[in-house]
Design a protein around this motif. Sequence first.
Motif, PDB file in Angstrom:
ATOM      1  N   TYR A  87      -2.792  -3.742 -16.530  1.00  0.00           N
ATOM      2  CA  TYR A  87      -1.960  -2.949 -15.615  1.00  0.00           C
ATOM      3  C   TYR A  87      -2.831  -2.027 -14.769  1.00  0.00           C
ATOM      4  CZ  TYR A  87       1.210   0.660 -13.978  1.00  0.00           C
ATOM      5  OH  TYR A  87       1.889   1.556 -13.194  1.00  0.00           O
ATOM      6  N   PHE A  90      -4.507  -4.474 -12.210  1.00  0.00           N
ATOM      7  CA  PHE A  90      -3.687  -5.243 -11.251  1.00  0.00           C
ATOM      8  C   PHE A  90      -2.395  -4.547 -10.848  1.00  0.00           C
ATOM      9  CE2 PHE A  90      -6.222  -8.324 -13.638  1.00  0.00           C
ATOM     10  CZ  PHE A  90      -6.878  -8.965 -12.605  1.00  0.00           C
ATOM     11  N   SER A  91      -2.123  -3.355 -11.394  1.00  0.00           N
ATOM     12  CA  SER A  91      -0.853  -2.634 -11.241  1.00  0.00           C
ATOM     13  C   SER A  91       0.343  -3.577 -11.457  1.00  0.00           C
ATOM     14  CB  SER A  91      -0.796  -1.868  -9.922  1.00  0.00           C
ATOM     15  OG  SER A  91      -0.809  -2.752  -8.836  1.00  0.00           O
ATOM     16  N   LEU A  92       1.531  -3.178 -11.061  1.00  0.00           N
ATOM     17  CA  LEU A  92       2.691  -3.984 -11.422  1.00  0.00           C
ATOM     18  C   LEU A  92       2.874  -5.139 -10.431  1.00  0.00           C
ATOM     19  CD1 LEU A  92       4.522  -3.703 -13.799  1.00  0.00           C
ATOM     20  CD2 LEU A  92       6.212  -2.599 -12.341  1.00  0.00           C
ATOM     21  N   SER A  93       2.001  -6.167 -10.551  1.00  0.00           N
ATOM     22  CA  SER A  93       2.036  -7.284  -9.604  1.00  0.00           C
ATOM     23  C   SER A  93       2.322  -8.573 -10.368  1.00  0.00           C
ATOM     24  CB  SER A  93       0.668  -7.396  -8.934  1.00  0.00           C
ATOM     25  OG  SER A  93      -0.311  -7.560  -9.943  1.00  0.00           O
ATOM     26  N   ILE A  94       2.465  -9.671  -9.626  1.00  0.00           N
ATOM     27  CA  ILE A  94       2.621 -10.976 -10.276  1.00  0.00           C
ATOM     28  C   ILE A  94       1.388 -11.262 -11.125  1.00  0.00           C
ATOM     29  CG2 ILE A  94       2.754 -13.460  -9.847  1.00  0.00           C
ATOM     30  CD1 ILE A  94       4.474 -12.819  -7.408  1.00  0.00           C
ATOM     31  N   GLU A  95       0.207 -10.883 -10.592  1.00  0.00           N
ATOM     32  CA  GLU A  95      -1.043 -11.092 -11.347  1.00  0.00           C
ATOM     33  C   GLU A  95      -0.959 -10.463 -12.728  1.00  0.00           C
ATOM     34  OE1 GLU A  95      -1.285 -10.514  -8.043  1.00  0.00           O
ATOM     35  OE2 GLU A  95      -2.034 -12.554  -7.669  1.00  0.00           O
ATOM     36  N   PHE A  96      -0.432  -9.244 -12.772  1.00  0.00           N
ATOM     37  CA  PHE A  96      -0.336  -8.553 -14.058  1.00  0.00           C
ATOM     38  C   PHE A  96       0.457  -9.391 -15.072  1.00  0.00           C
ATOM     39  CE2 PHE A  96       2.483  -6.016 -16.755  1.00  0.00           C
ATOM     40  CZ  PHE A  96       1.547  -5.471 -17.607  1.00  0.00           C
ATOM     41  N   ASN A 138       2.732 -19.018  -7.114  1.00  0.00           N
ATOM     42  CA  ASN A 138       1.540 -18.859  -6.285  1.00  0.00           C
ATOM     43  C   ASN A 138       1.686 -19.641  -4.973  1.00  0.00           C
ATOM     44  OD1 ASN A 138      -1.032 -18.634  -5.290  1.00  0.00           O
ATOM     45  ND2 ASN A 138      -2.052 -19.665  -6.993  1.00  0.00           N
ATOM     46  N   TYR A 141       4.177 -18.134  -2.591  1.00  0.00           N
ATOM     47  CA  TYR A 141       3.641 -16.946  -1.917  1.00  0.00           C
ATOM     48  C   TYR A 141       2.391 -17.252  -1.089  1.00  0.00           C
ATOM     49  CZ  TYR A 141       6.989 -13.855  -4.091  1.00  0.00           C
ATOM     50  OH  TYR A 141       8.161 -13.232  -4.449  1.00  0.00           O
TER      51      TYR A 141
END
Length: 249
Positions: A87, A90-96, A138, A141
């Motif tokens: 977190y 990548f903060s609250l992203s799809i990656e996370f 992915n 997007y």
Amino acid sequence: MIILLLVLGLIMGSFFNVCIYRIPREGSICYPPSHCSNCSSTLRIRDIIPLLSYMYLRGRCRYCDEKISLTYPIIEVTTALVYMILYYKFSLSIEFFKYSFLWSILMVSAIIDYRTQYVYESISKVGFIGGIFFSLINLIYGGRIDHILLSLIIPLVFLGGIILLTRKIEALGLGDLELFIIAALYLSPTTMVVALFLSVVLGGIIAMAYLLKGYKRKSIAFVPYIALGTFLALIFEEKIIRWYFTITL
Ligand SMILES: [Zn+2]
């Protein structure tokens, strides 16, 4: 958010403990309810609160006083820590979500591989399905299909190379290749290369240490190094690439 992730990580870690214990015993993950592996007493909610129950029971079963393995709280805390680190990065992203999912699959497989030398199909299946799901997201997007294919080719070429060098198909277990291919569905080609590189280096160092200590084992469980290498690649990718080029150029 950090507190939420801590709680979520501990709960997920507790669920992974159940998977790690039951999958190699071919048991169902939801039935029977959690019980002590020594005295078979059914555990109540207060006995299975992640981390806290271990602490106030002082690591012993409430009913038969048998010691509870330290791996249970370690896996819970590790899961929470990894989620928090991902977190932070990548903060609250799809990656996370994607990398937290991948890490969960790799960690459960790694511990089962370490204990049994097996990679279980039930976990791989979940990993594949998740990988295809995140690949589709992915693509939606604006991700590129050639990047996904390139990630997939990397572990295949690597395995091909090992087979050519050693002339043995079983040099790297097929289970290990399976997990590399799962990881490839989640990782960019660059991250995949770094993850592969780190797994092989870490696994190689440990194998060498075993050899030097005269420890003879036919094969070492490799999935723990895939998990560790992938995690380090996700967090330190840029640093590792920069370091690699400063020492080689
Ligand atoms: Zn007990």
